[in-house]
Design a protein around this motif. Structure first.
Motif, PDB file in Angstrom:
ATOM      1  N   ARG A 195       3.639   5.837  -5.999  1.00 55.29           N
ATOM      2  CA  ARG A 195       3.355   5.711  -7.142  1.00 55.29           C
ATOM      3  C   ARG A 195       2.185   6.733  -7.435  1.00 55.29           C
ATOM      4  O   ARG A 195       2.419   7.575  -8.440  1.00 55.29           O
ATOM      5  CB  ARG A 195       3.020   4.332  -7.624  1.00 55.29           C
ATOM      6  CG  ARG A 195       2.474   4.290  -8.971  1.00 55.29           C
ATOM      7  CD  ARG A 195       3.913   4.547 -10.076  1.00 55.29           C
ATOM      8  NE  ARG A 195       3.474   4.250 -11.494  1.00 55.29           N
ATOM      9  CZ  ARG A 195       4.270   4.816 -12.575  1.00 55.29           C
ATOM     10  NH1 ARG A 195       5.397   5.324 -12.107  1.00 55.29           N
ATOM     11  NH2 ARG A 195       3.948   4.687 -13.663  1.00 55.29           N
ATOM     12  N   ARG A 196       1.139   7.035  -6.793  1.00 55.36           N
ATOM     13  CA  ARG A 196       0.112   7.989  -6.860  1.00 55.36           C
ATOM     14  C   ARG A 196       0.764   9.151  -7.021  1.00 55.36           C
ATOM     15  O   ARG A 196       0.510  10.287  -7.741  1.00 55.36           O
ATOM     16  CB  ARG A 196      -0.710   7.970  -5.836  1.00 55.36           C
ATOM     17  CG  ARG A 196      -1.624   9.026  -5.494  1.00 55.36           C
ATOM     18  CD  ARG A 196      -2.447   9.057  -4.339  1.00 55.36           C
ATOM     19  NE  ARG A 196      -3.112  10.394  -3.906  1.00 55.36           N
ATOM     20  CZ  ARG A 196      -2.230  11.380  -3.280  1.00 55.36           C
ATOM     21  NH1 ARG A 196      -1.198  11.152  -3.000  1.00 55.36           N
ATOM     22  NH2 ARG A 196      -2.986  12.569  -3.167  1.00 55.36           N
ATOM     23  N   GLY A 202      10.698  -3.008  -7.614  1.00 53.87           N
ATOM     24  CA  GLY A 202       9.963  -4.386  -8.119  1.00 53.87           C
ATOM     25  C   GLY A 202       8.431  -4.390  -8.098  1.00 53.87           C
ATOM     26  O   GLY A 202       7.730  -5.278  -7.845  1.00 53.87           O
ATOM     27  N   HIS A 203       8.005  -3.465  -8.756  1.00 56.46           N
ATOM     28  CA  HIS A 203       6.453  -3.401  -9.110  1.00 56.46           C
ATOM     29  C   HIS A 203       6.432  -4.467  -9.914  1.00 56.46           C
ATOM     30  O   HIS A 203       6.786  -4.787 -11.022  1.00 56.46           O
ATOM     31  CB  HIS A 203       6.162  -2.032  -9.742  1.00 56.46           C
ATOM     32  CG  HIS A 203       6.121  -0.703  -8.761  1.00 56.46           C
ATOM     33  ND1 HIS A 203       7.294   0.101  -8.762  1.00 56.46           N
ATOM     34  CD2 HIS A 203       5.260  -0.475  -8.077  1.00 56.46           C
ATOM     35  CE1 HIS A 203       6.986   0.794  -7.984  1.00 56.46           C
ATOM     36  NE2 HIS A 203       5.633   0.795  -7.310  1.00 56.46           N
ATOM     37  N   PRO A 204       5.011  -5.155  -9.582  1.00 59.61           N
ATOM     38  CA  PRO A 204       4.524  -6.359 -10.350  1.00 59.61           C
ATOM     39  C   PRO A 204       3.965  -6.172 -11.476  1.00 59.61           C
ATOM     40  O   PRO A 204       3.471  -4.942 -11.670  1.00 59.61           O
ATOM     41  CB  PRO A 204       3.895  -7.097  -9.245  1.00 59.61           C
ATOM     42  CG  PRO A 204       3.553  -6.328  -8.081  1.00 59.61           C
ATOM     43  CD  PRO A 204       4.324  -5.044  -8.416  1.00 59.61           C
ATOM     44  N   TRP A 232       0.816  -1.263   0.085  1.00 56.95           N
ATOM     45  CA  TRP A 232       0.009  -0.135   0.083  1.00 56.95           C
ATOM     46  C   TRP A 232       0.798   1.200  -0.206  1.00 56.95           C
ATOM     47  O   TRP A 232       0.689   2.301  -0.559  1.00 56.95           O
ATOM     48  CB  TRP A 232      -1.033  -0.158   1.372  1.00 56.95           C
ATOM     49  CG  TRP A 232      -1.846   1.236   1.355  1.00 56.95           C
ATOM     50  CD1 TRP A 232      -1.675   2.111   2.204  1.00 56.95           C
ATOM     51  CD2 TRP A 232      -3.021   1.213   0.649  1.00 56.95           C
ATOM     52  NE1 TRP A 232      -2.878   3.022   1.802  1.00 56.95           N
ATOM     53  CE2 TRP A 232      -3.586   2.694   1.073  1.00 56.95           C
ATOM     54  CE3 TRP A 232      -3.498   1.038  -0.485  1.00 56.95           C
ATOM     55  CZ2 TRP A 232      -4.808   3.332   0.228  1.00 56.95           C
ATOM     56  CZ3 TRP A 232      -4.846   1.475  -1.129  1.00 56.95           C
ATOM     57  CH2 TRP A 232      -5.407   2.632  -0.777  1.00 56.95           C
ATOM     58  N   GLY A 233       1.923   1.126   0.724  1.00 54.01           N
ATOM     59  CA  GLY A 233       2.673   2.460   0.692  1.00 54.01           C
ATOM     60  C   GLY A 233       3.326   2.484  -0.449  1.00 54.01           C
ATOM     61  O   GLY A 233       3.562   3.861  -1.055  1.00 54.01           O
ATOM     62  N   LYS A 293       3.917  10.118  -7.487  1.00 49.89           N
ATOM     63  CA  LYS A 293       4.708  10.398  -8.505  1.00 49.89           C
ATOM     64  C   LYS A 293       3.865  10.773  -9.797  1.00 49.89           C
ATOM     65  O   LYS A 293       4.391  11.575 -10.457  1.00 49.89           O
ATOM     66  CB  LYS A 293       5.652   9.152  -8.950  1.00 49.89           C
ATOM     67  CG  LYS A 293       6.709   8.991  -9.797  1.00 49.89           C
ATOM     68  CD  LYS A 293       7.381   8.023  -9.906  1.00 49.89           C
ATOM     69  CE  LYS A 293       8.653   8.367 -10.997  1.00 49.89           C
ATOM     70  NZ  LYS A 293       9.555   7.095 -11.211  1.00 49.89           N
ATOM     71  N   LEU A 294       2.946   9.835  -9.957  1.00 49.99           N
ATOM     72  CA  LEU A 294       2.061  10.346 -11.273  1.00 49.99           C
ATOM     73  C   LEU A 294       1.500  11.729 -11.236  1.00 49.99           C
ATOM     74  O   LEU A 294       1.211  12.525 -12.192  1.00 49.99           O
ATOM     75  CB  LEU A 294       0.990   9.135 -11.490  1.00 49.99           C
ATOM     76  CG  LEU A 294       1.408   7.841 -11.682  1.00 49.99           C
ATOM     77  CD1 LEU A 294       0.387   6.905 -11.745  1.00 49.99           C
ATOM     78  CD2 LEU A 294       2.012   8.055 -13.178  1.00 49.99           C
ATOM     79  N   ILE A 295       0.905  12.362  -9.941  1.00 46.34           N
ATOM     80  CA  ILE A 295       0.374  13.473  -9.821  1.00 46.34           C
ATOM     81  C   ILE A 295       1.363  14.595 -10.114  1.00 46.34           C
ATOM     82  O   ILE A 295       1.361  15.467 -10.717  1.00 46.34           O
ATOM     83  CB  ILE A 295      -0.077  13.504  -8.432  1.00 46.34           C
ATOM     84  CG1 ILE A 295      -1.539  12.482  -8.252  1.00 46.34           C
ATOM     85  CG2 ILE A 295      -0.783  15.007  -8.134  1.00 46.34           C
ATOM     86  CD1 ILE A 295      -2.060  12.924  -6.915  1.00 46.34           C
ATOM     87  N   GLY A 296       2.657  14.308  -9.520  1.00 45.05           N
ATOM     88  CA  GLY A 296       3.820  15.297  -9.864  1.00 45.05           C
ATOM     89  C   GLY A 296       4.217  15.349 -11.375  1.00 45.05           C
ATOM     90  O   GLY A 296       4.765  16.364 -11.719  1.00 45.05           O
ATOM     91  N   LYS A 297       3.962  14.404 -11.980  1.00 44.66           N
ATOM     92  CA  LYS A 297       3.933  14.435 -13.689  1.00 44.66           C
ATOM     93  C   LYS A 297       2.871  15.034 -14.227  1.00 44.66           C
ATOM     94  O   LYS A 297       2.934  15.213 -15.426  1.00 44.66           O
ATOM     95  CB  LYS A 297       4.340  13.225 -14.032  1.00 44.66           C
ATOM     96  CG  LYS A 297       5.705  12.648 -13.484  1.00 44.66           C
ATOM     97  CD  LYS A 297       5.776  11.012 -14.584  1.00 44.66           C
ATOM     98  CE  LYS A 297       7.078  10.344 -13.889  1.00 44.66           C
ATOM     99  NZ  LYS A 297       7.330   9.135 -14.712  1.00 44.66           N
ATOM    100  N   GLY A 298       2.024  15.506 -13.344  1.00 40.96           N
ATOM    101  CA  GLY A 298       0.856  16.254 -14.102  1.00 40.96           C
ATOM    102  C   GLY A 298      -0.406  15.140 -14.675  1.00 40.96           C
ATOM    103  O   GLY A 298      -1.198  15.272 -15.415  1.00 40.96           O
ATOM    104  N   ARG A 299      -0.315  13.940 -14.118  1.00 41.83           N
ATOM    105  CA  ARG A 299      -1.252  12.883 -14.612  1.00 41.83           C
ATOM    106  C   ARG A 299      -2.620  13.266 -14.070  1.00 41.83           C
ATOM    107  O   ARG A 299      -2.922  13.612 -12.809  1.00 41.83           O
ATOM    108  CB  ARG A 299      -1.036  11.425 -14.291  1.00 41.83           C
ATOM    109  CG  ARG A 299       0.478  10.763 -14.966  1.00 41.83           C
ATOM    110  CD  ARG A 299       0.601  11.229 -16.193  1.00 41.83           C
ATOM    111  NE  ARG A 299       1.952  10.498 -16.738  1.00 41.83           N
ATOM    112  CZ  ARG A 299       2.344  10.445 -18.001  1.00 41.83           C
ATOM    113  NH1 ARG A 299       1.593  11.253 -18.936  1.00 41.83           N
ATOM    114  NH2 ARG A 299       3.287  10.062 -18.566  1.00 41.83           N
TER     115      ARG A 299
END
Length: 225
Positions: free
Chosen positions: A72-73, A117-119, A66-67, A75-81
């Motif tokens: 990842r959430r 190691g993201h699956p 979960w952490g 990081k994506l928001i930081g990229k403007g997603r």
């Protein structure tokens, strides 16, 4: 060895997988799909997944941590997603689940080069009813107590109650979160109440799940053949 000449699936997959998506890049006609589901399964495809290259692959990234999903959430928001979501999936009994650690060993990565190691996973049909909950990642994060039998602890979740009043009692927030999870699970699977699915999802959110043998990577991958 698996049919593609690499290695076989793990025999007992984790009971929950977490997917972080954006811009509706996870679902097509309510099915969870990969960018290129018919692509041959090769070392190059595994390599592209583990390195997060923008190339299309037959996999969908998942994590059991979960952490890491929250990171990842962010990081994506930081990229403007836009429309970032965290999707919780019931993966008990799911076929063709692979361990990203084994892929990394096959590709002779050093441990530090597995990129968390993201699956990876290829796809899950809508009529399997495995999606348990979808968290709106665009909401602000808040700390809420959560409990399972014998344990209580704080979890960080995207805000699930609009305009939560300041000073709201923690006990009320916990019950509201649990009720939100019950409603999500019921609306998506038809399973009511304090189910096995709810218990395990809470355990994963609290970080009390039983780790895989390579727990430092918290990673699996699945695909269909």
């Amino acid at each position: 060895m698996g049919p593609h000449g690499l290695f076989g699936p793990i025999k007992k997959p984790p009971v929950n997988l977490l997917r972080v998506g954006y811009n509706n890049n996870t679902f097509q006609n309510f099915n969870m799909v990969a960018g290129y589901p018919n692509m041959p399964i090769t070392k190059e495809a595994f390599d592209d997944c583990l390195c997060w290259r923008p190339n299309a692959t037959p996999f969908i990234p998942f994590t059991i941590d979960w952490g890491r999903a929250l990171k990842r959430r962010r990081k994506l928001i930081g990229k403007g997603r836009q429309d970032v979501v965290i999707i919780a999936v019931w993966s008990k009994g799911l076929h063709n689940v692979y361990d990203a650690y084994e892929a990394a060993k096959t590709l002779r990565y050093r441990d530090g080069n597995v990129f968390d190691g993201h699956p990876q996973n290829q796809g899950i049909a809508a009529d399997e009813y495995r999606v348990l909950a979808i968290f709106d990642g665009q909401n602000e994060l808040e700390g809420v107590p959560l409990s399972v039998p014998g344990l209580i602890g704080p979890v960080t979740v995207p805000s699930f109650i609009p305009h939560t009043p300041r000073g709201t009692m923690k006990e009320m927030l916990e019950e509201q979160l649990q009720e939100c999870l019950r409603i999500q699970i019921y609306s998506r699977t038809g399973i009511r109440g304090d189910s096995e699915q709810l218990l395990h999802l809470k355990r994963y959110m609290m970080g009390t799940f039983a780790p895989l043998s390579h727990h430092s990577l918290s990673s699996v991958m699945t695909f269909r053949v």
